[in-house]
Design a protein around this motif. Structure first.
Motif, PDB file in Angstrom:
ATOM      1  N   GLY A  12       0.807  -1.222   0.000  1.00  0.00           N
ATOM      2  CA  GLY A  12       0.000   0.000   0.000  1.00  0.00           C
ATOM      3  C   GLY A  12       0.835   1.264   0.000  1.00  0.00           C
ATOM      4  O   GLY A  12       0.306   2.362   0.116  1.00  0.00           O
ATOM      5  N   GLY A  13       2.156   1.125  -0.134  1.00  0.00           N
ATOM      6  CA  GLY A  13       3.035   2.290  -0.204  1.00  0.00           C
ATOM      7  C   GLY A  13       3.205   2.785  -1.633  1.00  0.00           C
ATOM      8  O   GLY A  13       2.636   2.231  -2.577  1.00  0.00           O
ATOM      9  N   GLN A  14       4.014   3.850  -1.773  1.00  0.00           N
ATOM     10  CA  GLN A  14       4.233   4.446  -3.094  1.00  0.00           C
ATOM     11  C   GLN A  14       4.780   3.440  -4.096  1.00  0.00           C
ATOM     12  O   GLN A  14       4.268   3.318  -5.219  1.00  0.00           O
ATOM     13  CB  GLN A  14       5.214   5.621  -2.978  1.00  0.00           C
ATOM     14  N   ASP A  15       5.808   2.704  -3.697  1.00  0.00           N
ATOM     15  CA  ASP A  15       6.495   1.827  -4.646  1.00  0.00           C
ATOM     16  C   ASP A  15       5.608   0.656  -5.080  1.00  0.00           C
ATOM     17  O   ASP A  15       5.472   0.381  -6.275  1.00  0.00           O
ATOM     18  CB  ASP A  15       7.789   1.302  -4.023  1.00  0.00           C
ATOM     19  N   SER A  16       5.022  -0.045  -4.121  1.00  0.00           N
ATOM     20  CA  SER A  16       4.245  -1.227  -4.499  1.00  0.00           C
ATOM     21  C   SER A  16       2.951  -0.834  -5.215  1.00  0.00           C
ATOM     22  O   SER A  16       2.452  -1.586  -6.059  1.00  0.00           O
ATOM     23  CB  SER A  16       3.960  -2.115  -3.289  1.00  0.00           C
ATOM     24  N   ILE A  51      -6.834   0.080  -1.270  1.00  0.00           N
ATOM     25  CA  ILE A  51      -6.361   0.314  -2.644  1.00  0.00           C
ATOM     26  C   ILE A  51      -6.727  -0.871  -3.542  1.00  0.00           C
ATOM     27  O   ILE A  51      -7.202  -0.703  -4.674  1.00  0.00           O
ATOM     28  CB  ILE A  51      -4.839   0.563  -2.652  1.00  0.00           C
ATOM     29  N   ALA A  52      -6.509  -2.074  -3.022  1.00  0.00           N
ATOM     30  CA  ALA A  52      -6.836  -3.267  -3.821  1.00  0.00           C
ATOM     31  C   ALA A  52      -8.323  -3.300  -4.169  1.00  0.00           C
ATOM     32  O   ALA A  52      -8.702  -3.600  -5.308  1.00  0.00           O
ATOM     33  CB  ALA A  52      -6.431  -4.524  -3.055  1.00  0.00           C
ATOM     34  N   GLU A 181      -2.038  10.583  -3.192  1.00  0.00           N
ATOM     35  CA  GLU A 181      -3.083  10.825  -2.184  1.00  0.00           C
ATOM     36  C   GLU A 181      -3.449   9.595  -1.356  1.00  0.00           C
ATOM     37  O   GLU A 181      -3.872   9.719  -0.199  1.00  0.00           O
ATOM     38  CB  GLU A 181      -4.342  11.346  -2.889  1.00  0.00           C
ATOM     39  N   LYS A 182      -3.312   8.388  -1.925  1.00  0.00           N
ATOM     40  CA  LYS A 182      -3.921   7.216  -1.288  1.00  0.00           C
ATOM     41  C   LYS A 182      -2.940   6.189  -0.731  1.00  0.00           C
ATOM     42  O   LYS A 182      -3.364   5.181  -0.181  1.00  0.00           O
ATOM     43  CB  LYS A 182      -4.876   6.546  -2.277  1.00  0.00           C
ATOM     44  N   THR A 183      -1.652   6.428  -0.873  1.00  0.00           N
ATOM     45  CA  THR A 183      -0.688   5.444  -0.389  1.00  0.00           C
ATOM     46  C   THR A 183      -0.125   5.838   0.970  1.00  0.00           C
ATOM     47  O   THR A 183      -0.258   6.981   1.416  1.00  0.00           O
ATOM     48  CB  THR A 183       0.468   5.276  -1.399  1.00  0.00           C
ATOM     49  N   VAL A 190       1.410   7.755   8.812  1.00  0.00           N
ATOM     50  CA  VAL A 190       0.615   8.877   8.306  1.00  0.00           C
ATOM     51  C   VAL A 190       0.507   8.747   6.781  1.00  0.00           C
ATOM     52  O   VAL A 190       1.533   8.702   6.094  1.00  0.00           O
ATOM     53  CB  VAL A 190       1.266  10.234   8.671  1.00  0.00           C
ATOM     54  N   PRO A 191      -0.702   8.662   6.215  1.00  0.00           N
ATOM     55  CA  PRO A 191      -0.839   8.470   4.771  1.00  0.00           C
ATOM     56  C   PRO A 191      -0.442   9.703   3.959  1.00  0.00           C
ATOM     57  O   PRO A 191      -0.145  10.760   4.515  1.00  0.00           O
ATOM     58  CB  PRO A 191      -2.339   8.162   4.612  1.00  0.00           C
ATOM     59  N   SER A 192      -0.446   9.515   2.643  1.00  0.00           N
ATOM     60  CA  SER A 192      -0.134  10.571   1.684  1.00  0.00           C
ATOM     61  C   SER A 192       1.298  11.080   1.901  1.00  0.00           C
ATOM     62  O   SER A 192       2.218  10.302   1.941  1.00  0.00           O
ATOM     63  CB  SER A 192      -1.174  11.684   1.775  1.00  0.00           C
ATOM     64  N   SER A 193       1.488  12.385   2.076  1.00  0.00           N
ATOM     65  CA  SER A 193       2.844  12.921   2.225  1.00  0.00           C
ATOM     66  C   SER A 193       3.465  12.627   3.580  1.00  0.00           C
ATOM     67  O   SER A 193       4.627  12.940   3.818  1.00  0.00           O
ATOM     68  CB  SER A 193       2.857  14.424   1.961  1.00  0.00           C
TER      69      SER A 193
END
Length: 221
Positions: A12-16, A51-52, A181-183, A190-193
């Motif tokens: 659920g992170g940026q990379d994956s 996300i999935a 916005e969603k990772t 803390v999500p997003s940034s």
């Protein structure tokens, strides 16, 4: 590959999440597998699940709490500070994590009839983690095929990208805003940034700023 099935090792992170969008572009059917290893913020698993569901792909959580029993590190223990010291492994390094995750992902892939595995590891921005290196992935790919008499292919679409180039790939896949916005990448959950202070947030946010600056400069030419 368009007619084949793939499993994304998914946090659920940026990379994956960028890898998930990449997989959806390249395979007929995509499944995700997430690991509960006693990570310090369970929000990561819920973020991955959300996300999935939103992208309409299957989602499987495997219990890997054994890792937490065997290894004390800053990703699994609240009382260990997140630190990075030159010449040493970061306190967030979880010994054997990618080795075990990819091995269990292969077992899951075999069970559902998939032979392609996708992981978001990167040697360019590998943060000192030895199991994010290209040599390790290639070695494990051979080992999995020998161990399971299989024809697995481990894909690493981010292996030679720095964080700004990962953002660029997300943009090319039409997923920049979604990933932004969603990772959840932040070590503090803390999500997003994110919190903006932990090493994961610094790397993510500096990469985004670099990509945005490059994009603006390119548009101005």
């Amino acid at each position: 590959m368009k007619n084949e099935k793939a499993v994304v090792v998914f946090s659920g992170g940026q990379d994956s999440t960028t890898c998930l969008f990449w997989a959806l572009e390249n395979f007929r059917e995509v499944a995700t597998v997430t690991f509960d290893y006693g990570q310090r913020h369970s929000e990561e698993i819920e973020c991955a699940r959300n996300i999935a569901e939103e992208l309409g792909v299957s989602f499987k959580v495997l219990d890997m709490n054994l890792i937490n029993q065997l290894s004390a590190n800053a990703l699994t223990r609240d009382d260990i500070e997140v630190t990075e010291v030159d010449g040493e492994l970061p306190s967030t390094f979880v010994p054997g994590r990618n080795h075990l995750f990819l091995s269990f992902a292969a077992v899951y892939a075999d069970a559902i009839g998939a032979r392609h595995l996708i992981t978001g590891v990167s040697e360019t921005d590998f943060s000192g983690y030895p199991d994010c290196r290209d040599n390790f992935i290639k070695s494990l790919n051979v080992t999995l095929n020998l161990a399971m008499d299989g024809r697995f292919v481990i894909h690493t679409p981010l292996m030679w990208l720095d964080k700004s180039e990962v953002w660029e790939l997300a943009d090319e896949l039409g997923a920049l805003d979604f990933v932004q916005e969603k990772t959840l990448t932040c070590y503090n959950g803390v999500p997003s940034s994110g919190c903006g202070e932990c090493p994961a947030c610094v790397l993510r946010n500096e990469g985004l700023a670099a990509y945005q600056a490059r994009k603006i400069a390119g548009a101005a030419k």
